[in-house]
Design an enzyme around this catalytic site. Structure first.
Site, mmCIF file in Angstrom:
data_model
loop_
_atom_site.group_PDB
_atom_site.id
_atom_site.type_symbol
_atom_site.label_atom_id
_atom_site.label_comp_id
_atom_site.label_asym_id
_atom_site.label_seq_id
_atom_site.Cartn_x
_atom_site.Cartn_y
_atom_site.Cartn_z
ATOM 1 N N ASP A 34 30.815 50.854 95.926
ATOM 2 C CA ASP A 34 30.785 50.304 97.316
ATOM 3 C C ASP A 34 29.534 49.357 97.621
ATOM 4 O O ASP A 34 28.665 49.193 96.748
ATOM 5 C CB ASP A 34 30.497 51.675 98.230
ATOM 6 C CG ASP A 34 29.026 52.290 97.889
ATOM 7 O OD1 ASP A 34 28.835 52.380 96.816
ATOM 8 O OD2 ASP A 34 28.263 52.537 98.710
ATOM 9 N N GLU A 80 27.441 55.063 97.312
ATOM 10 C CA GLU A 80 25.871 55.360 97.015
ATOM 11 C C GLU A 80 25.265 54.561 98.113
ATOM 12 O O GLU A 80 24.009 55.045 98.600
ATOM 13 C CB GLU A 80 25.545 54.431 95.620
ATOM 14 C CG GLU A 80 24.317 54.698 95.152
ATOM 15 C CD GLU A 80 23.514 53.592 95.748
ATOM 16 O OE1 GLU A 80 22.044 53.683 95.433
ATOM 17 O OE2 GLU A 80 23.665 52.750 96.451
HETATM 18 ZN ZN LIG Z 1 23.030 49.666 94.399
#
Ligand SMILES: [Zn+2]
Length: 407
Positions: free
Chosen positions: A79, A172
């Site tokens: 992401d 994340e």
């Molecule tokens: Zn990162």
């Protein structure tokens, strides 16, 4: 496929994650990339390639020797940050960077006068954006490096290695990457996130973190008749905050210095709500900071009456060093790999948390290694091709050194 083509292909997918989403992954567009990546891994001949319904991808490069070698892993997130657009990324290569301003597009200039980090990359080939999106080297550079390193090992059977596991996860950037990570299924003795910044970054210390919520109960009375009756929660909030030392704030600390941060406050005469972050690398002084905040609340209650100030402290995450210290070979192997590949290590404590910290506390010691991206989370993000290539070398070397670990 070379690493540049691989990486640029990845950047074409919009994989921005989103805060406050109720789904996993937080955005469904991440799954489109995840499927592409899964197919790529299968195409490259990796084994046990699987993707769960949350978008977590796991795969194996099988050992090419019979002896007992610890299974290790490499992890990256796909992401990109919600802070900047990740749609229609137009990656461009600036060959042999000359140290001058780079015009990303009309009126948008990436300048070493503003970003002195650029100077370290003179003579290298940089991948930049068109100035309207982030690049997503955080952390697709990490993915490209891991996949490239696996392909290299696949093609160089003379380099002996044990089972190598790789994993790629969503979300994340919203702090959820480790949340649904299946450490047991991953089955590694230790692992590395390839999610650090510039060449040589190696991180295995992060903050211990807690949040503190303060609730102050006041008494609101007409100001004309308030004498001896009013308890102004606004003033009490100020008084509470005045007990926090000026020298222990994010804006007055660096390195290993911990802090208190007043994140938000909402106050009226009748009640006040304040929320703080508490951060410290050292576990003992972290606990002392929490005690200090409790003591501040107790002091206020002594002065203004019991239950005037209520404090709720919640631990958020801990310093992974606690889990790395008993396993220092995990770091020593990286340092040796960096030395053998000509990468000067830069070991610095993270003034924040990482997915690796959460994984370390889930039983998988997991320091963080450079992926090469600079100026994360914005349109000035860039990555040096030569640094990415060095990261590949380091991964390959780590696998090679680990193979001799039990000798
Ligand atoms: Zn990162």
């Amino acid at each position: 496929m070379d690493i540049v083509e691989r990486f640029i292909n990845y950047t074409k997918f919009d994989t921005q994650s989103a805060e406050d989403s109720q789904t996993v992954p937080s955005t469904s567009k991440q799954l489109i990339f995840a499927k592409y990546l899964k197919e790529e891994l299968e195409h490259e001949g990796l084994e046990d390639v699987e993707m769960d319904e949350k978008g977590y991808i796991y795969a194996t490069l099988k050992a090419n020797v019979k002896k007992e070698i610890p299974t290790i892993g490499f992890i990256s997130h796909y992401d990109t940050s919600p802070d900047a657009s990740g749609a229609n990324i137009k990656a461009r290569i600036v060959k042999n960077y000359d140290g001058k301003d780079i015009v990303l597009s009309e009126g948008i200039v990436s300048s070493p006068s503003k970003f002195p980090e650029m100077k370290a990359h003179i003579g290298e080939d940089l991948i930049v954006t068109d100035g309207h999106t982030l690049l997503g080297a955080d952390d697709k550079a990490g993915i490209a490096e891991i996949v490239q390193a696996m392909c290299y090992l696949r093609d160089h059977d003379e380099i002996k290695h044990g089972d190598i596991r790789i994993a790629f996860n969503p979300d994340e950037e919203i702090g959820m990457g480790a949340h649904h990570f299946d450490v047991e299924k991953f089955g590694c003795e230790w692992a590395y996130t390839m999610d650090g910044g510039d060449l040589g970054d190696l991180e295995y210390e992060n903050f211990n973190a807690a949040s503190a919520k303060i609730h102050i109960k006041g008494v609101s009375v007409h100001t004309g008749y308030a004498k001896g009756k009013m308890l102004n929660a606004n003033r009490l909030a100020c008084e509470f905050n005045a007990m926090i030392p000026d020298t222990e704030l994010p804006e007055t600390t660096e390195g290993y210095q911990g802090f208190y941060h007043l994140l938000a406050m909402e106050t009226r005469t009748e009640e006040a709500k304040m929320s703080y972050l508490i951060r410290d690398h050292d576990r003992e002084s972290f606990e002392k900071r929490k005690d200090f905040m409790e003591a501040c609340a107790a002091k206020m209650n002594e002065k203004y009456g019991e239950d005037t100030v209520k404090i709720t402290i919640k631990d958020q995450y801990y310093n992974m060093k606690e889990k790395i210290d008993p396993n220092m070979h995990v770091i020593d192997i990286v340092l040796q790999a960096m030395q053998e590949t000509g990468v000067p290590p830069k070991v610095e404590p993270i003034r924040g948390g990482t997915d690796g910290a959460q994984l370390s506390f889930k039983g998988l010691p997991c320091p963080n290694i450079f992926a090469g991206g600079v100026n994360f989370h914005g349109p000035y993000e860039f990555v040096s091709i030569q640094v990415m290539e060095k990261a590949v070398d380091v991964i390959v070397k780590i696998c090679e050194i680990t193979a001799g670990f039990n000798d």
